[in-house]
Design an enzyme around this catalytic site. Sequence first.
Site, short mmCIF file in Angstrom:
data_model
loop_
_atom_site.label_atom_id
_atom_site.label_comp_id
_atom_site.label_asym_id
_atom_site.label_seq_id
_atom_site.Cartn_x
_atom_site.Cartn_y
_atom_site.Cartn_z
N TRP A 101 113.53 102.99 -85.67
CA TRP A 101 113.26 102.94 -84.22
C TRP A 101 111.87 102.41 -83.93
O TRP A 101 111.67 101.62 -83.02
CB TRP A 101 113.49 104.31 -83.58
N ASP A 171 107.72 107.76 -78.35
CA ASP A 171 109.16 107.83 -78.26
C ASP A 171 109.56 109.21 -78.77
O ASP A 171 109.41 109.50 -79.95
CB ASP A 171 109.78 106.71 -79.12
N LYS A 195 120.15 112.74 -76.81
CA LYS A 195 119.97 113.46 -78.06
C LYS A 195 119.81 114.96 -77.78
O LYS A 195 120.51 115.76 -78.33
CB LYS A 195 118.74 112.95 -78.82
C1 LIG Z 1 118.51 107.00 -80.33
C2 LIG Z 1 117.09 106.59 -80.38
C3 LIG Z 1 116.62 105.46 -79.70
C4 LIG Z 1 117.54 104.53 -78.93
O1 LIG Z 1 117.87 105.11 -77.75
P1 LIG Z 1 118.81 104.34 -76.69
O2 LIG Z 1 118.78 105.30 -75.54
O3 LIG Z 1 120.16 104.20 -77.32
O4 LIG Z 1 118.18 103.04 -76.38
C5 LIG Z 1 115.27 105.18 -79.76
N1 LIG Z 1 114.41 105.95 -80.46
C6 LIG Z 1 114.83 107.04 -81.12
C7 LIG Z 1 113.84 107.86 -81.88
C8 LIG Z 1 116.18 107.39 -81.11
O5 LIG Z 1 116.59 108.48 -81.77
#
Ligand SMILES: *Cc1c(COP(=O)(O)O)cnc(C)c1O
Length: 359
Positions: A101, A171, A195
């Site tokens: 990511w 993030d 998540k």
């Molecule tokens: C799932 C995830 C993403 C991507 O998220 P989307 O909402 O599908 O764009 C980005 N960073 C992390 C750490 C993730 O677990």
Amino acid sequence: MRVHNFSAGPAVLPEEVLKEVQNELLDYRGEGLSVMEMSHRSATFQAIIDDAMATMKKLMNLGDDYDVLFLQGGASTQFYMIPLNFCPEGKTANYINTGAWSTKALKEAKKIGKKMHVAATSEDKDFTYIPKDFELSENPAYLHITTNNTIRGTEFHFEPNVPDDVPLIADMSSNFLSRPLNFKKYAVMYGGAQKNIGPAGVTFVIIRKDMKEKINSGLPTMMDYKTHLDKGSMFNTPPTFGIYVVGKVLHWIEKKGGLEALEKINIEKANYVYDILDNSDFYRGTVEKEDRSLMNIPFRLPTEELEKKFIAEAAEKGMIGLKGHRSVGGCRASLYNSLPMKAAQDLAEFMLDFEKKNR
Ligand SMILES: *Cc1c(COP(=O)(O)O)cnc(C)c1O
């Protein structure tokens, strides 16, 4: 019957929340319509979004110096909105690279023509640890980290010590609100709701107020945080139903006792699996112990055949989502906030039983 859902995302939601949503689905609190059908300009929806924003800040212990946005486009859209808004001419976007990511995030900065610097990386050991030091570039615009690496199963258990004038941006998609963090150390926090705090389709972005002055000018309207900050996340139609569910999950967290209480529960849950990994020569954890994640636990079995069998037999027992990410293989158990303790207990019991029968 509901399964034990160990998926990495979209992921399990609290059963209580789903039932509340079900109860209100046709007729939201006597208004004669569903939240799904309601104008986002109605007083009723305004109250729903205001409450979700306020509850999020309350859980995080944040005051008026932070704003919450609920946007669309997923964390992946934030990967380019961050450099687009916060990396001006002459400055460099800095990243700590801890997996797939963060690699995607730093690639976006490059792609839109920003100067990019990798301040630290764990790529040398296949992203199996969290770098403890970093080296910023000259004129850093910000330092970006990924607090939890969903695919690799590592997590920052500390905040990188950035100088006061370097905004820390994170993030937090996969460990958001799973435990108390030093949230005030971050200038911007974002992630996909799917998540840990709700359904797919909602992206949360929390921005410290002083960052507004740093936003680059002349950006396309929807890509400009100023647009969304000025309109309280209502410049255009926000993901209304998702925001409503997120609000309910936030209240569910409050009822559980907040982030301190959740952390204790999450440690207990994760330890069901980690205790097995630590005491077995059959199962093998894949990352450094001190950096391992409370949310996503990847592990290997002695052979790929056994991994396939493990995943299939678990599914027969009502335990789904245990396949590792396609980029790394193996198995992965995601134990997000909403996963009941019973699911972790049942998984642990199944793991021990499977080992006995297959070693
Ligand atoms: C799932 C995830 C993403 C991507 O998220 P989307 O909402 O599908 O764009 C980005 N960073 C992390 C750490 C993730 O677990």
